[in-house]
Design an enzyme around this catalytic site. Structure first.
Site, short mmCIF file in Angstrom:
data_model
loop_
_atom_site.label_atom_id
_atom_site.label_comp_id
_atom_site.label_asym_id
_atom_site.label_seq_id
_atom_site.Cartn_x
_atom_site.Cartn_y
_atom_site.Cartn_z
N ALA A 61 12.14 -32.40 63.36
CA ALA A 61 11.51 -31.75 64.53
C ALA A 61 11.04 -30.35 64.16
CB ALA A 61 12.53 -31.67 65.65
N GLY A 101 14.95 -35.20 62.29
CA GLY A 101 14.17 -36.20 63.01
C GLY A 101 13.34 -37.07 62.06
N GLU A 104 15.59 -39.71 61.05
CA GLU A 104 15.85 -40.57 62.21
C GLU A 104 14.69 -41.55 62.44
OE1 GLU A 104 16.83 -37.11 64.66
OE2 GLU A 104 18.63 -38.18 65.28
N GLU A 124 20.65 -30.94 61.04
CA GLU A 124 20.64 -30.29 62.35
C GLU A 124 21.84 -29.38 62.55
OE1 GLU A 124 19.84 -33.39 61.73
OE2 GLU A 124 18.19 -34.05 63.00
C1 LIG Z 1 12.07 -28.76 54.42
C2 LIG Z 1 12.70 -27.75 53.53
C3 LIG Z 1 13.80 -28.37 52.68
C4 LIG Z 1 11.60 -27.16 52.60
O1 LIG Z 1 12.11 -26.12 51.83
P1 LIG Z 1 11.14 -25.21 50.92
O2 LIG Z 1 10.26 -26.08 50.11
O3 LIG Z 1 12.03 -24.22 50.25
O4 LIG Z 1 10.16 -24.47 51.94
P2 LIG Z 1 10.50 -23.49 53.14
O5 LIG Z 1 10.05 -22.12 52.79
O6 LIG Z 1 11.89 -23.64 53.60
O7 LIG Z 1 9.58 -24.09 54.30
C5 LIG Z 1 8.17 -24.02 54.21
C6 LIG Z 1 7.65 -23.64 55.57
O8 LIG Z 1 7.93 -24.70 56.49
C7 LIG Z 1 8.63 -24.20 57.62
N1 LIG Z 1 9.55 -25.26 58.08
C8 LIG Z 1 10.37 -25.99 57.35
N2 LIG Z 1 11.00 -26.90 58.09
C9 LIG Z 1 10.57 -26.72 59.36
C10 LIG Z 1 10.84 -27.37 60.60
N3 LIG Z 1 11.69 -28.42 60.69
N4 LIG Z 1 10.23 -26.91 61.69
C11 LIG Z 1 9.36 -25.87 61.62
N5 LIG Z 1 9.04 -25.23 60.47
C12 LIG Z 1 9.63 -25.66 59.36
C13 LIG Z 1 9.37 -22.97 57.09
O9 LIG Z 1 9.69 -22.10 58.14
C14 LIG Z 1 8.31 -22.39 56.14
O10 LIG Z 1 7.32 -21.73 56.89
P3 LIG Z 1 7.29 -20.13 57.00
O11 LIG Z 1 8.52 -19.76 57.81
O12 LIG Z 1 6.04 -19.84 57.71
O13 LIG Z 1 7.38 -19.60 55.60
C15 LIG Z 1 13.30 -26.59 54.37
O14 LIG Z 1 12.27 -25.88 55.00
C16 LIG Z 1 14.25 -27.05 55.42
O15 LIG Z 1 15.40 -27.26 55.15
N6 LIG Z 1 13.76 -27.18 56.66
C17 LIG Z 1 14.57 -27.44 57.82
C18 LIG Z 1 14.86 -28.90 57.97
C19 LIG Z 1 15.67 -29.14 59.22
O16 LIG Z 1 16.58 -28.42 59.55
N7 LIG Z 1 15.31 -30.21 59.92
C20 LIG Z 1 15.92 -30.59 61.14
C21 LIG Z 1 15.07 -30.16 62.27
S1 LIG Z 1 15.84 -30.45 63.83
C22 LIG Z 1 15.56 -32.04 64.11
O17 LIG Z 1 14.94 -32.73 63.40
C23 LIG Z 1 16.17 -32.38 65.41
C24 LIG Z 1 16.29 -33.78 65.76
O18 LIG Z 1 16.27 -34.69 65.03
C25 LIG Z 1 16.56 -34.03 67.13
C26 LIG Z 1 15.34 -34.37 67.81
C27 LIG Z 1 15.72 -34.59 69.20
C28 LIG Z 1 14.75 -34.03 70.04
C29 LIG Z 1 15.11 -34.31 71.45
C30 LIG Z 1 15.54 -33.11 72.16
C31 LIG Z 1 14.44 -32.22 72.59
C32 LIG Z 1 14.96 -31.09 73.39
C33 LIG Z 1 14.75 -31.36 74.83
C34 LIG Z 1 15.90 -30.96 75.60
C35 LIG Z 1 15.74 -31.64 76.89
C36 LIG Z 1 16.80 -31.20 77.74
C37 LIG Z 1 17.03 -32.24 78.76
O19 LIG Z 1 16.77 -33.41 78.52
O20 LIG Z 1 17.51 -31.84 79.80
#
Ligand SMILES: CC(C)(COP(=O)(O)OP(=O)(O)OC[C@H]1O[C@@H](n2cnc3c(N)ncnc32)[C@H](O)[C@@H]1OP(=O)(O)O)[C@@H](O)C(=O)NCCC(=O)NCCSC(=O)CC(=O)CCCCCCCCCCCCC(=O)O
Ligand SMILES: NC(=O)C1=CN([C@@H]2O[C@H](COP(=O)(O)OP(=O)(O)OC[C@H]3O[C@@H](n4cnc5c(N)ncnc54)[C@H](O)[C@@H]3O)[C@@H](O)[C@H]2O)C=CC1
Length: 726
Positions: A61, A101, A104, A124
């Site tokens: 996400a 996500g 997932e 997460e």
């Molecule tokens: C991916 C990485 C391993 C890459 O690393 P690297 O190559 O070192 O590059 P980075 O410099 O880290 O990243 C490059 C660049 O990308 C940006 N970025 C990276 N990941 C994300 C991301 N996930 N989102 C946004 N931006 C991202 C990063 O900031 C850099 O940009 P810059 O800042 O401009 O330089 C590494 O980046 C990494 O580890 N990323 C994070 C991965 C992560 O944590 N993923 C999990 C995300 S959370 C998720 O997926 C959640 C879910 O699965 C749940 C979904 C459920 C949704 C449903 C709920 C919705 C809410 C509603 C509530 C309703 C309430 C109600 O119902 O009442």
């Protein structure tokens, strides 16, 4: 968005597309849903492959959505159910990363193929959440409870080869993953899919499920140190063992919403972006990451193989940079070499568990010497000798004569003036502070200190070095103690004053450890060695033979001073290394701290001698005096332009000083407490202790309060604005 195309006659390919990491924004999700519906409606499509653009499946996400008002629309769970329910086989082609996500989505697919270099995980928990798109219910059904618990509560990335062993993916390929997935999808056309739908599978039972879960919960809680997410991840997985899939999903959603609104998720997500923001460094004179290019470091040297030098050598070897370790004589060299080899052997063992190797027996990669001439061809030197200006100047002067003109000269000093060190060299533009933290091969922080003459290329090179060593580099300006130690001083000073007034070391430590610090100030001081600060205070003329006769015991330069740490050192109590410090240990070098009755009576005698009335000090006062004094110093640092934003201070404290990440760093914490509250408390404590300048609120803090307590992101824009209310 997501691109819809044909991969083969009967296979539709849906490609997630949102550079740089294909995060699942609302637009991407909408496009994914549209693509699935289109494939379902088209009778000529018999199977589907989902992949990501640019060799990356998806990082999950879009984290920014969680703090935006549009988050209500992020309905990933129903889209994953749609994938799973499809009557046409859906194959995930996982390249690069499938995280959160992203994974997932892959779990909703009927089959998963991964490239051998891909990594998967549900991180997460590291941003204060849990896998809220049914991942806590599907993963245990696929790989069992123990493996799912490990992956979800730690958030670690699982390499493809391990994923295959766990059954997380069906196949690992070295070739083009999308093509392999399309081939598999073609083969699957017409085959039954029921058994591939994870929501329909039971969770594999363990013979001792109850005992296993209660043991696991204890471990998760211990590791979490006050962070909520790991325990709620556990609760969601436990629900998978007790409830049918749909009820488990409801429980997952309930727990997700608790986390989303807990405040910790906000802090952890702030910390995620802060770490990335500090990579984009700037200095007040306009130098920045955009225009400066790093120089390659093909060979490095480390001078001094003591506590810090040995860890720095280890980090360089791990980063595959050939390194020369230099000591002052053969005896020190042998001790240093043995220590380095021991560290490297331990690191090699750890790396072997992850199927990696570490080559350090080759003299072309690691060399030890007492001869400065060996340093003629190195590209960069890191000096880590005793904290003594005269010695450092002698070394830098020598290096300046011996090293090639292009070589960069770095110092690991914890507080000394970079400009003064640079002044004895023929290349002040190539001199920079690289302040590692102990143990240097473990701690992620590298404070990078530029001096008056340091060039942008030198800063860029030090930042690049941090990156290849897998550390977080934070660029800061030159002042005594730089950022980290300068903010640390008022914190430890308050901790000692609290002892004078009535607290015991274990009281102060407990309050700060309950707040979430890995270790309180007195346990920390025992670990680092009380003699380190003692030496520095002697050098500054605050204690020891250079102290002017007649100086009052509890006053220096007109302000309050506590001689308590000096008195302990005079009694040979240096902390863990001598078996006694603020605590007692089982032996010299022991690690297990026990409150020491000797310290308790020593403190009461001390109070009697100095006619200090012992008073009860509550937790609130301990916390506020230690933390708010540190925060006020942080505001001074920002006002002086030593750091270019509050994120820098927070990244330094989280990665170098054990500040609890789920509280976002000291400046973020200040923003959550509210600047007017902090100001009011500092004013109160400062009135109570007028001889302690560190409790006087920073002028910048006062200004921000007068300007209406703006949000943290706006603080720096107020630095030069006029305030009528001050
Ligand atoms: C991916 C990485 C391993 C890459 O690393 P690297 O190559 O070192 O590059 P980075 O410099 O880290 O990243 C490059 C660049 O990308 C940006 N970025 C990276 N990941 C994300 C991301 N996930 N989102 C946004 N931006 C991202 C990063 O900031 C850099 O940009 P810059 O800042 O401009 O330089 C590494 O980046 C990494 O580890 N990323 C994070 C991965 C992560 O944590 N993923 C999990 C995300 S959370 C998720 O997926 C959640 C879910 O699965 C749940 C979904 C459920 C949704 C449903 C709920 C919705 C809410 C509603 C509530 C309703 C309430 C109600 O119902 O009442
Ligand atoms: N110990 C810590 O936790 C931290 C220390 N630092 C800084 O790192 C530097 C080193 O500190 P430590 O490793 O703790 O000191 P240390 O006392 O453990 O090691 C210093 C080493 O330098 C060697 N040395 C002294 N003179 C030398 C010379 N002329 N040529 C070659 N080697 C020489 C000594 O033999 C010794 O092995 C200091 O500037 C210190 O302030 C920075 C961060 C943390």
């Amino acid at each position: 968005m997501a691109q819809y195309a044909r991969g083969a006659a009967a296979v539709a390919v849906i490609r997630l597309r949102n550079p740089p990491v294909n995060a699942l924004s609302l637009t991407v999700l909408q496009a994914l849903e549209d693509g699935l519906k289109r494939a379902d409606a088209d009778p000529s499509v018999k199977a589907v492959t989902i992949c990501g653009e640019n060799g990356k499946f998806s990082a999950g996400a879009d984290i920014r959505v969680f703090s935006s008002p549009k988050k209500q629309g992020l309905g990933l769970g129903p889209i994953i159910s749609l994938i799973e329910r499809s009557e046409k086989p859906v194959v995930a082609a996982i390249e690069g990363i499938a995280l959160g996500g992203g994974l997932e989505v892959a779990l909703g697919c009927h089959y998963r193929i991964a490239h051998v270099q891909a990594r998967m995980g549900l991180p997460e928990v590291t941003i204060g959440l849990l896998p809220g798109a049914e991942g806590t219910q599907r993963l245990p059904r696929l790989i069992g409870i123990p493996a799912a618990l490990d992956i979800i509560t730690t958030g670690r990335h699982v390499p493809a080869t391990e994923a295959l062993k766990l059954g997380l993916v069906d196949e690992v390929v070295e070739e083009n993953t999308v093509e392999a997935a399309i081939r598999l999808a073609t083969k699957l056309i017409g085959q039954p899919l029921g058994h591939r739908r994870l929501s329909l599978r039971p969770v594999p039972r363990l013979p001792n499920m109850e005992a296993f879960l209660s043991d696991a919960l204890m471990k998760v809680k211990k590791r979490a140190q006050g962070c909520l997410a790991p325990e709620l991840c556990f609760q969601a997985i436990k629900a998978a063992t007790e409830l049918p899939f749909a009820d488990g999903v409801r429980k997952e959603r309930e727990l997700f919403n608790i986390l989303l609104t807990s405040g910790q998720a906000k802090a952890l997500q702030y910390a995620f972006f802060a770490e990335r923001a500090v990579e984009k460094w700037t200095t007040p004179n306009g130098a920045s990451w955009k225009s400066a290019s790093p120089q390659p470091i093909r060979k490095a040297a480390v001078i001094g193989l003591g506590t810090m030098g040995r860890g720095i050598v280890t980090s360089l070897v791990k980063a595959k940079i050939p390194v020369v370790g230099l000591e002052q004589d053969l005896e020190y060299l042998n001790t240093g070499r043995k220590a380095v080899m021991l560290l490297l052997e331990r690191e090699a063992m750890k790396m072997e568990q992850g199927a990696q190797t570490l080559d350090f027996h080759n003299p072309a990669r690691l060399q030890f010497t007492v001869d400065f001439d060996v340093l003629r061809d190195v590209d960069l030197v890191i000096e880590a000798v005793f904290e003594n200006m005269a010695l450092k100047k002698e070394i830098f002067n020598k290096l300046s004569r011996i090293c090639k003109p292009e070589a960069f000269l770095c110092t690991n000093t914890s507080a000394l003036n970079i400009d003064e060190i640079a002044s004895v060299t023929n290349r002040p533009q190539q001199v920079i502070g690289t302040h590692f933290f102990s143990p240097a091969h473990v701690m992620r922080l590298l404070e990078i200190i530029y001096g008056r003459h340091t060039s942008p290329t030198t800063i860029a090179t030090a930042m690049q070095l941090a990156k290849v060593m897998k550390k977080v580099g934070v660029v800061v300006g030159n002042c005594f103690g730089f950022v980290g130690n300068r903010m640390m001083f008022p914190y430890t000073q308050q901790a000692v004053f609290l002892l004078e007034e009535g607290s015991r070391p274990e009281d102060v430590d407990r309050v700060l450890e309950d707040f979430g610090f890995k270790i309180g100030p007195f346990r920390m001081s025992d670990l680092a060695g009380l003699d380190v600060g003692w030496r520095s205070r002697k050098d500054q003329g605050l204690t020891g033979p250079s102290l002017a006769p007649g100086t009052p015991a509890r006053q220096r330069r007109g302000y309050r001073y506590s001689p308590l740490p000096d008195l302990l050192c005079e009694k040979g109590r240096f902390g863990q290394k001598t078996g006694k410090g603020w605590y007692q240990y089982e032996k010299a070098g022991g690690r297990i701290s026990k409150p020491d009755p000797w310290i308790h009576s020593f403190l009461s005698e001390y109070r009697d001698t100095h006619q200090i009335k012992t008073r009860f000090i509550d937790q609130e006062e301990i916390l506020e005096r230690c933390l708010f004094a540190l925060i006020s110093e942080g505001f001074d640092i920002l006002a002086e332009g030593i750091a270019s934003g509050p994120e820098h201070l927070d990244v330094i404290y989280i990665n170098g000083y054990g500040w609890p990440k789920h509280r976002g760093g000291p400046m973020f914490y200040a923003s959550t407490v509210g600047l007017p509250n902090i100001l009011a408390k500092l004013q109160k404590y400062s009135e109570m202790h007028p001889d302690v300048p560190q409790l006087r609120p920073s002028a910048f803090l006062k200004k921000l309060v007068a300007m209406g307590n703006p949000p943290l992101n706006d603080w720096m824009s107020y630095l030069h604005r006029q305030s009528n209310k001050l």
